[in-house]
Scaffold this active site. Structure first.
Site, PDB file in Angstrom:
ATOM      1  N   ASP A 110     -10.129  -3.774  -5.069  1.00  0.00           N
ATOM      2  CA  ASP A 110      -9.326  -2.794  -4.345  1.00  0.00           C
ATOM      3  C   ASP A 110      -9.352  -1.487  -5.127  1.00  0.00           C
ATOM      4  O   ASP A 110      -9.082  -1.485  -6.330  1.00  0.00           O
ATOM      5  CB  ASP A 110      -7.890  -3.323  -4.222  1.00  0.00           C
ATOM      6  CG  ASP A 110      -6.949  -2.376  -3.497  1.00  0.00           C
ATOM      7  OD1 ASP A 110      -7.363  -1.281  -3.085  1.00  0.00           O
ATOM      8  OD2 ASP A 110      -5.766  -2.743  -3.360  1.00  0.00           O
ATOM      9  N   SER A 134       0.830  -1.196   0.000  1.00  0.00           N
ATOM     10  CA  SER A 134       0.000   0.000   0.000  1.00  0.00           C
ATOM     11  C   SER A 134       0.873   1.259   0.000  1.00  0.00           C
ATOM     12  O   SER A 134       1.665   1.456  -0.915  1.00  0.00           O
ATOM     13  CB  SER A 134      -0.959  -0.048   1.199  1.00  0.00           C
ATOM     14  OG  SER A 134      -1.996   0.883   1.064  1.00  0.00           O
ATOM     15  N   HIS A 182      -8.235  -5.069  -0.547  1.00  0.00           N
ATOM     16  CA  HIS A 182      -7.033  -4.416  -0.046  1.00  0.00           C
ATOM     17  C   HIS A 182      -6.784  -4.818   1.414  1.00  0.00           C
ATOM     18  O   HIS A 182      -7.702  -4.839   2.225  1.00  0.00           O
ATOM     19  CB  HIS A 182      -7.190  -2.894  -0.125  1.00  0.00           C
ATOM     20  CG  HIS A 182      -5.931  -2.138   0.157  1.00  0.00           C
ATOM     21  ND1 HIS A 182      -5.019  -1.838  -0.827  1.00  0.00           N
ATOM     22  CD2 HIS A 182      -5.424  -1.646   1.311  1.00  0.00           C
ATOM     23  CE1 HIS A 182      -4.019  -1.170  -0.296  1.00  0.00           C
ATOM     24  NE2 HIS A 182      -4.233  -1.049   1.007  1.00  0.00           N
TER      25      HIS A 182
END
Length: 311
Positions: A246, A157, A276
């Site tokens: 996501d 991320s 995610h």
């Protein structure tokens, strides 16, 4: 393909335990307190040879790191890891399992970096810490039992954003990016399709970017939005893993495509039906088992630790 029922149930449970940032909770310090107080799964740690918490030298800004050593004889490759959390949340403890997966599965020393968080330390503080940590890991690899010629970067991320390299600093053998943040634009089909109800939301990302970018014009800076860099040629070979459901899916895959267009060897995998933040859920989610296998396998192949390492 929507989330499968098991993934949907897990995403809903994770959402229930996550601070409602950008809505009822707008203060980052409060969000961190709420996140720290939320109960987590009671799991046995994935075994590694040993771990050690250190603070890097003062000329690196007293930067805390946690180092994980794999089993086996030295020298090992070294992977510098940057955690996710929207540049605002999380730290060494939240991503302990992730780092143990990499150390155990890929046979690499992992240096997990507790970089400065926004909004107290907005862009480019995290980038500066990432650079300092990579420089330290390269300079000190031998003393750790590592090989400075087999130095990788990895992150998930926001950490994937920090791991995306621009070619400056020590030579990097490989970059492993797990559902990375690569662009501040927040305007892709995956944002529109998966921006609500699947743990990470478009509203979360909007709040994260507001915390991170003290000056909105910094959104165009390639260190904030690697996808906007004018030239990606000469970067290290890359592994990019995305999750189908996501908001960040499209920007991660667009970054992989830009790397390929620039002549950078890149391996990209989309995990169908995943959301995610799923990577560390291999104890309950088959998709996470596959993500773990792919990621550690790519690191093993790139860093020469071979098939004998535990996947």
């Amino acid at each position: 393909m929507p989330l499968d029922p098991r993934a949907q149930k897990i995403a809903a449970a994770m959402t229930a335990g996550f601070p409602p940032i950008g809505a009822e909770v707008t203060d980052a310090a409060r969000a961190r307190r709420l996140l720290a107080a939320a109960p987590g799964p009671d799991l046995e740690p994935i075994p590694v040879a040993r771990t050690e918490d250190r603070t890097l030298d003062p000329d690196q800004g007293d930067l805390p790191v946690r180092i994980y050593w794999p089993d086996g004889a030295a020298p090992h490759p070294v992977t510098v890891f940057f955690h996710g959390g929207g540049f605002t949340l999380c730290g060494l403890d939240s991503h302990d399992r992730f780092c143990r997966i990499l150390a155990s599965g890929a046979g690499t020393i992992v240096v997990s970096v507790d970089y400065r968080l926004a909004p107290e330390h907005p862009f480019p503080a995290a980038v500066e810490d990432a650079r300092a940590a990579v420089a330290w890991a390269h300079a000190n690899a031998a003393s750790l039992g590592g090989d400075p010629e087999r130095l990788a970067v990895a992150g998930d991320s926001a950490g994937g954003n920090l791991a995306a390299r621009d070619g400056a600093g020590p030579p990097i053998a490989f970059q492993a990016l797990v559902y990375p943040v690569t662009d501040a634009g927040q305007d892709t089909p995956s944002y529109r399709e998966h921006g609500e109800g699947k743990f990470l939301t478009a509203a979360h990302m909007r709040w994260y970017w507001e915390q991170y970018l003290d000056d909105p014009s910094d959104a165009d800076h390639p260190y904030a939005s690697p996808l906007r860099a004018p030239d990606l040629s000469g970067l290290p070979p890359a592994f990019v893993l995305t999750a189908e459901c996501d908001p960040l899916r499209d920007e991660g895959e667009a970054y992989a495509a830009r790397l390929a267009d620039a002549g950078v060897p890149v391996e990209v995998h989309r995990i169908e039906g995943a959301f995610h933040g799923f990577f560390g859920l291999d104890h309950v989610l088959p998709a996470a088992v596959e993500a773990r296998r792919l990621t550690t396998g790519a690191l093993r192949a790139a860093l020469g630790t071979g098939p004998a390492a535990r996947a």
